[in-house]
Design a protein around this motif. Structure first.
Motif, PDB file in Angstrom:
ATOM      1  N   ASN A  36     101.542  82.779 -13.080  1.00  0.00           N
ATOM      2  CA  ASN A  36     102.916  82.289 -13.157  1.00  0.00           C
ATOM      3  C   ASN A  36     103.015  80.763 -13.103  1.00  0.00           C
ATOM      4  O   ASN A  36     104.056  80.219 -12.772  1.00  0.00           O
ATOM      5  N   GLU A  37     101.932  80.076 -13.447  1.00  0.00           N
ATOM      6  CA  GLU A  37     101.971  78.613 -13.576  1.00  0.00           C
ATOM      7  C   GLU A  37     102.393  78.214 -14.981  1.00  0.00           C
ATOM      8  O   GLU A  37     102.237  78.979 -15.934  1.00  0.00           O
ATOM      9  N   THR A  38     102.907  77.009 -15.107  1.00  0.00           N
ATOM     10  CA  THR A  38     102.941  76.329 -16.397  1.00  0.00           C
ATOM     11  C   THR A  38     101.979  75.162 -16.270  1.00  0.00           C
ATOM     12  O   THR A  38     102.288  74.140 -15.652  1.00  0.00           O
ATOM     13  N   ASP A  62     110.280  77.100 -19.852  1.00  0.00           N
ATOM     14  CA  ASP A  62     110.495  77.233 -18.413  1.00  0.00           C
ATOM     15  C   ASP A  62     111.232  78.521 -18.073  1.00  0.00           C
ATOM     16  O   ASP A  62     110.872  79.236 -17.133  1.00  0.00           O
ATOM     17  N   ARG A  94     108.957  81.622 -18.427  1.00  0.00           N
ATOM     18  CA  ARG A  94     108.038  81.769 -17.289  1.00  0.00           C
ATOM     19  C   ARG A  94     108.749  82.451 -16.124  1.00  0.00           C
ATOM     20  O   ARG A  94     108.205  83.344 -15.475  1.00  0.00           O
ATOM     21  N   LYS A  95     109.987  82.044 -15.883  1.00  0.00           N
ATOM     22  CA  LYS A  95     110.731  82.603 -14.751  1.00  0.00           C
ATOM     23  C   LYS A  95     111.211  84.021 -15.020  1.00  0.00           C
ATOM     24  O   LYS A  95     111.121  84.904 -14.159  1.00  0.00           O
ATOM     25  N   VAL A 140     105.410  85.144 -16.800  1.00  0.00           N
ATOM     26  CA  VAL A 140     104.174  84.863 -17.533  1.00  0.00           C
ATOM     27  C   VAL A 140     103.511  83.589 -17.023  1.00  0.00           C
ATOM     28  O   VAL A 140     104.144  82.741 -16.398  1.00  0.00           O
ATOM     29  N   THR A 141     102.223  83.486 -17.300  1.00  0.00           N
ATOM     30  CA  THR A 141     101.488  82.237 -17.101  1.00  0.00           C
ATOM     31  C   THR A 141     101.522  81.478 -18.421  1.00  0.00           C
ATOM     32  O   THR A 141     101.268  82.052 -19.481  1.00  0.00           O
ATOM     33  N   SER A 142     101.865  80.200 -18.368  1.00  0.00           N
ATOM     34  CA  SER A 142     101.969  79.396 -19.581  1.00  0.00           C
ATOM     35  C   SER A 142     100.941  78.273 -19.560  1.00  0.00           C
ATOM     36  O   SER A 142     100.771  77.609 -18.535  1.00  0.00           O
TER      37      SER A 142
END
Length: 256
Positions: A27-29, A181, A184-185, A189-191
């Motif tokens: 769940n990072e960008t 953004d 992702r929220k 997902v991980t971006s």
């Protein structure tokens, strides 16, 4: 989620990656920045084994993707969605068919279910009533959003973005940033984003990594990145007028 372990890669006799190490959590960008030719896109391609390291390993979860092949590699790649730099839409297919392509190629879903998913993902990226239009009828920003809808239509765990704001005006670029953004929220997902647009990186990144001459010279949060003492980072910041000592501000003061 994703780990590079001392990855080395030469292309055309030139060292592109020189012992690259980093980890990306769920769940990072994670934004990878750098000048042209720094190895950003090469790094991205290693994550889905479009390129293989000369030495070192690339992990996706518990899988070593850099050593995977056949059905194992296909299974790992199915965890990814990919937004290409130019969106890579097929010009002879309309928007709906472009977004539906992965579903029709990789699943046995009914056309009713395919249509439902296509419309659902187009709505997520802020596009309605464009299903029957063709890529040539769309603006650059709209094409990027259609490409993004296609990237998420299979509900991937990880989305890779290759220069998502390239060629777009500042207003449209910020629209794409907001989409990255929000997805992702909303989707969890991980971006992983490759860009030279530092304004975008600071807006969407949970962490930013800078590649320089094949090496990672900085990995930090946006707040810490702008305060970096690394000379390469400081030069990159000043070139895009980010710091209070940027070239633009100096010029304004000189004129005053």
């Amino acid at each position: 989620m994703i780990r590079f372990d001392k990855v080395h890669k030469k292309l055309g006799g030139r060292v592109v990656l020189d012992g690259v190490d980093f980890e990306i959590g769920d769940n990072e960008t994670f934004v990878i920045i750098g000048t042209s030719g720094a190895g950003k896109s090469v790094t991205l391609k290693h994550m889905v084994r479009l390129l293989t390291p000369d030495s070192g390993r690339v992990w996706i979860g518990d899988d070593i993707v850099s050593e995977a092949s056949g059905a194992d590699l296909e299974r790992i790649r199915d965890r990814f969605g990919f937004l290409f730099q130019g969106a890579a839409l097929l010009q002879w297919l309309n928007v709906g068919d472009n977004v539906a392509l992965p579903l029709r190629e990789k699943t046995s879903k009914s056309e009713t279910e395919v249509d439902r998913l296509v419309n659902e993902k187009l709505k997520l990226v802020g596009l309605k009533n464009v299903v029957d239009r063709y890529p040539s009828d769309l603006s650059g920003g709209m094409r990027k959003r259609v490409g993004l809808a296609r990237a998420i239509v299979m509900s991937p765990e990880i989305i890779l973005y290759d220069e998502p704001t390239s060629g777009l005006d500042p207003v449209t670029s910020r629209t794409i940033d907001n989409l990255i953004d929000s997805l992702r929220k909303e989707l969890g997902v991980t971006s992983v984003v490759v860009t030279h647009d530092l304004h975008s990186a600071l807006a969407i990144g949970t962490r930013i990594a800078m590649l320089h001459q094949g090496r990672i010279v900085e990995v930090s949060t946006p707040a810490d990145f702008v305060k970096s003492r690394n000379e390469v980072v400081k030069s990159f910041l000043e070139a895009q007028y980010i710091t209070k000592h940027g070239v633009w501000e100096k010029a304004v003061k000189d004129e005053a």
